[in-house]
Design an enzyme around this catalytic site. Structure first.
Site, mmCIF file in Angstrom:
data_model
loop_
_atom_site.group_PDB
_atom_site.id
_atom_site.type_symbol
_atom_site.label_atom_id
_atom_site.label_comp_id
_atom_site.label_asym_id
_atom_site.label_seq_id
_atom_site.Cartn_x
_atom_site.Cartn_y
_atom_site.Cartn_z
ATOM 1 N N GLY A 208 0.835 -1.205 0.000
ATOM 2 C CA GLY A 208 0.000 0.000 0.000
ATOM 3 C C GLY A 208 0.866 1.251 0.000
ATOM 4 O O GLY A 208 2.103 1.171 -0.046
ATOM 5 N N PHE A 209 0.207 2.381 0.071
ATOM 6 C CA PHE A 209 0.906 3.675 0.078
ATOM 7 C C PHE A 209 1.892 3.749 1.253
ATOM 8 O O PHE A 209 3.113 3.835 1.065
ATOM 9 C CB PHE A 209 -0.162 4.790 0.101
ATOM 10 C CG PHE A 209 0.293 6.101 0.648
ATOM 11 C CD1 PHE A 209 1.434 6.721 0.151
ATOM 12 C CD2 PHE A 209 -0.422 6.731 1.661
ATOM 13 C CE1 PHE A 209 1.861 7.938 0.666
ATOM 14 C CE2 PHE A 209 -0.016 7.944 2.172
ATOM 15 C CZ PHE A 209 1.133 8.550 1.687
ATOM 16 N N THR B 137 -6.366 -2.898 -2.336
ATOM 17 C CA THR B 137 -6.310 -1.456 -2.616
ATOM 18 C C THR B 137 -4.885 -0.995 -2.923
ATOM 19 O O THR B 137 -4.689 0.122 -3.379
ATOM 20 C CB THR B 137 -6.839 -0.618 -1.430
ATOM 21 O OG1 THR B 137 -6.056 -0.925 -0.262
ATOM 22 C CG2 THR B 137 -8.293 -0.908 -1.160
ATOM 23 N N GLY B 138 -3.904 -1.847 -2.633
ATOM 24 C CA GLY B 138 -2.509 -1.489 -2.904
ATOM 25 C C GLY B 138 -2.148 -1.775 -4.344
ATOM 26 O O GLY B 138 -2.975 -2.229 -5.131
ATOM 27 N N ALA C 189 -1.507 -0.373 13.163
ATOM 28 C CA ALA C 189 -1.737 0.939 12.557
ATOM 29 C C ALA C 189 -3.203 1.303 12.734
ATOM 30 O O ALA C 189 -4.058 0.880 11.969
ATOM 31 C CB ALA C 189 -1.375 0.901 11.074
ATOM 32 N N TYR D 34 -15.043 1.481 8.877
ATOM 33 C CA TYR D 34 -13.609 1.733 9.061
ATOM 34 C C TYR D 34 -13.322 2.104 10.516
ATOM 35 O O TYR D 34 -12.486 1.492 11.172
ATOM 36 C CB TYR D 34 -13.187 2.848 8.112
ATOM 37 C CG TYR D 34 -11.716 3.218 8.177
ATOM 38 C CD1 TYR D 34 -10.729 2.324 7.747
ATOM 39 C CD2 TYR D 34 -11.312 4.464 8.646
ATOM 40 C CE1 TYR D 34 -9.382 2.678 7.788
ATOM 41 C CE2 TYR D 34 -9.966 4.825 8.680
ATOM 42 C CZ TYR D 34 -9.006 3.929 8.251
ATOM 43 O OH TYR D 34 -7.669 4.280 8.290
ATOM 44 N N LYS E 136 -11.337 -0.259 13.316
ATOM 45 C CA LYS E 136 -10.080 0.141 13.958
ATOM 46 C C LYS E 136 -10.245 0.183 15.483
ATOM 47 O O LYS E 136 -9.328 -0.171 16.223
ATOM 48 C CB LYS E 136 -9.624 1.507 13.437
ATOM 49 C CG LYS E 136 -9.176 1.492 11.985
ATOM 50 C CD LYS E 136 -7.838 0.792 11.797
ATOM 51 C CE LYS E 136 -7.343 0.914 10.361
ATOM 52 N NZ LYS E 136 -6.060 0.224 10.135
ATOM 53 N N THR F 127 -2.042 11.350 6.166
ATOM 54 C CA THR F 127 -0.672 11.259 5.652
ATOM 55 C C THR F 127 -0.724 11.375 4.134
ATOM 56 O O THR F 127 -1.702 10.953 3.519
ATOM 57 C CB THR F 127 -0.076 9.899 6.074
ATOM 58 O OG1 THR F 127 -0.096 9.853 7.502
ATOM 59 C CG2 THR F 127 1.353 9.727 5.595
#
Ligand code: NAD
Length: 358
Positions: free
Chosen positions: A17-18, A42-43, A121, A152, A156, A182
């Protein structure tokens, strides 16, 4: 500080991923053996293409909702795997919840079985629409549990609860970090977050899409700063939660204006309805990160934006900007893929039924 007498082995879940791909780069530069585990949901393969073929890097194509097929010894597990852009988690609500729940548990079991330290994360989204500003780690948050973003935010929050349960009941070695917005190279131009959208629109001269009146604020951290914070948290003895983000706050409208200027664009702003539960303000209090990790961001926004815009110029000129297929590893998502196919079939059955009723 964790000191080891052998080459450390770090497993980065969501490493294509990003953020995860920048973390892989940093860990390799610190002399770690790195295994990147990713389903590429998604990466993008392109994010780690430059690392393939190195003897200290391995890519494993799998979904963390399955068992994680990586051999030990393992010293660090970074759990970065989760859709992160609202566009992606709106499209994949059940996968997002399952990744945060089943996936995080599989990841914790994997780390615990190897006696590895586990970094979770998490996100500033656990604070929801905050009543305390800037956000401190002791604030419990204000999240709508049934809104569209809850898949989401609550995933988390559940991940955080699970990490703490493993820590308390099984004495697992863990740390939770809460990441604030970020940005940087390798964000997908099509991922729907504000910055990639603004840069893509500014570079192509299209109108800049602002949701709401643009007075809502965000605080943007350059990815190079963030991954240094992740590394410091993983190699510390801290358990968190610790906020990682850049406290420099800007309105979305102000941010868009900065992007337009740095792109040398003439794009005008257009205003559209605000999505449900979009937070009004976001700014991390990073006192804990400063005190416990000796961390703070170093890259100024103008500098980080210039580097990101340069990446997007290059990326948008690529003939296939969505390239995401790992040539050698045709992501084997096994039982999960089969379950998704069954779900797709159920959805098409339901659509046919609905069409027949109309
Ligand atoms: P990203 O979508 O670019 O990266 C996530 C990676 O995880 C992708 O490569 C994706 O393919 C992979 N993945 C997702 N579900 C998976 C699964 N079930 N099994 C295996 N791989 C899976 O997002 P990002 O911006 O790099 O975010 C990385 C992490 O940081 C996420 O956990 C996100 O919640 C967290 N975070 C990011 C930000 C940010 O601003 N980028 C802010 C807060 C938190």
């Amino acid at each position: 500080m964790h000191r080891l007498d052998h080459t450390p082995h770090s497993v980065v879940l969501g490493g294509a991923g990003f953020v995860g791909s920048h973390l892989c780069d940093l860990l390799l530069s610190e002399g770690h053996q790195v295994t990147c585990v990713d389903s590429l949901v998604t990466g993008r393969a392109a994010n780690v293409e430059h690392l393939l073929g190195r003897s200290d890097f391995e890519f494993v194509a799998t979904d963390i909702r399955n068992d994680i097929p990586v051999d030990g010894p393992v010293d660090f597990v970074y759990n970065m795997a989760s859709p992160a852009s609202p566009k992606h988690y709106f499209e994949l609500p059940i996968l997002t919840l399952e990744t945060g729940s089943i996936g995080t548990q599989k990841a914790l079991d994997f780390a615990h079985a190897h006696g590895a330290r586990f970094l979770m994360a998490s996100t500033s989204e656990v604070y929801g629409e905050p009543e305390i500003h800037p956000q401190v780690e002791t604030y419990w948050g204000n999240v709508n549990p049934i809104g569209v973003r809850s898949v989401y935010d609550e995933a988390k929050r559940y991940s955080e609860a699970l990490v703490m349960a493993y820590r308390r009941e099984l004495d697992a070695d863990t740390v939770i970090v809460r990441i604030f917005n970020t940005y940087g190279p390798r964000m997908r131009p099509d991922d729907g977050r504000a910055l990639p959208a603004f840069i893509s629109q500014a570079l192509s001269g299209d109108p800049i899409t602002i949701h709401g009146d643009g007075s809502q604020t965000r605080s943007f951290c350059y990815v190079e700063d963030l991954v240094r914070g992740l590394y410091l948290a993983a190699t510390s003895g801290e358990c968190g939660p610790i906020n990682l983000g850049n406290p420099s706050e800007v309105s979305i409208k102000g941010f868009a204006a900065e992007v337009v200027e740095l792109c040398g664009s003439t794009s005008q702003m257009t205003f559209h309805p605000r999505p449900q539960d979009d937070p009004t303000v976001r700014r991390p209090d990073i006192t804990q990160a400063r005190k416990k990790l000796g961390w703070e961001p170093r890259v100024e926004r103008a500098d980080g934006l210039a580097r990101t815009i340069a990446y997007f110029r290059e990326e948008l000129s690529h003939p296939d900007p969505t390239r995401r297929v790992m040539p050698a590893a045709a992501a084997d998502r096994g039982p999960v893929r089969a379950a998704e196919r069954r779900a797709e079939t159920r959805t098409s059955r339901r659509n046919r039924r609905d069409a027949a009723r109309r």
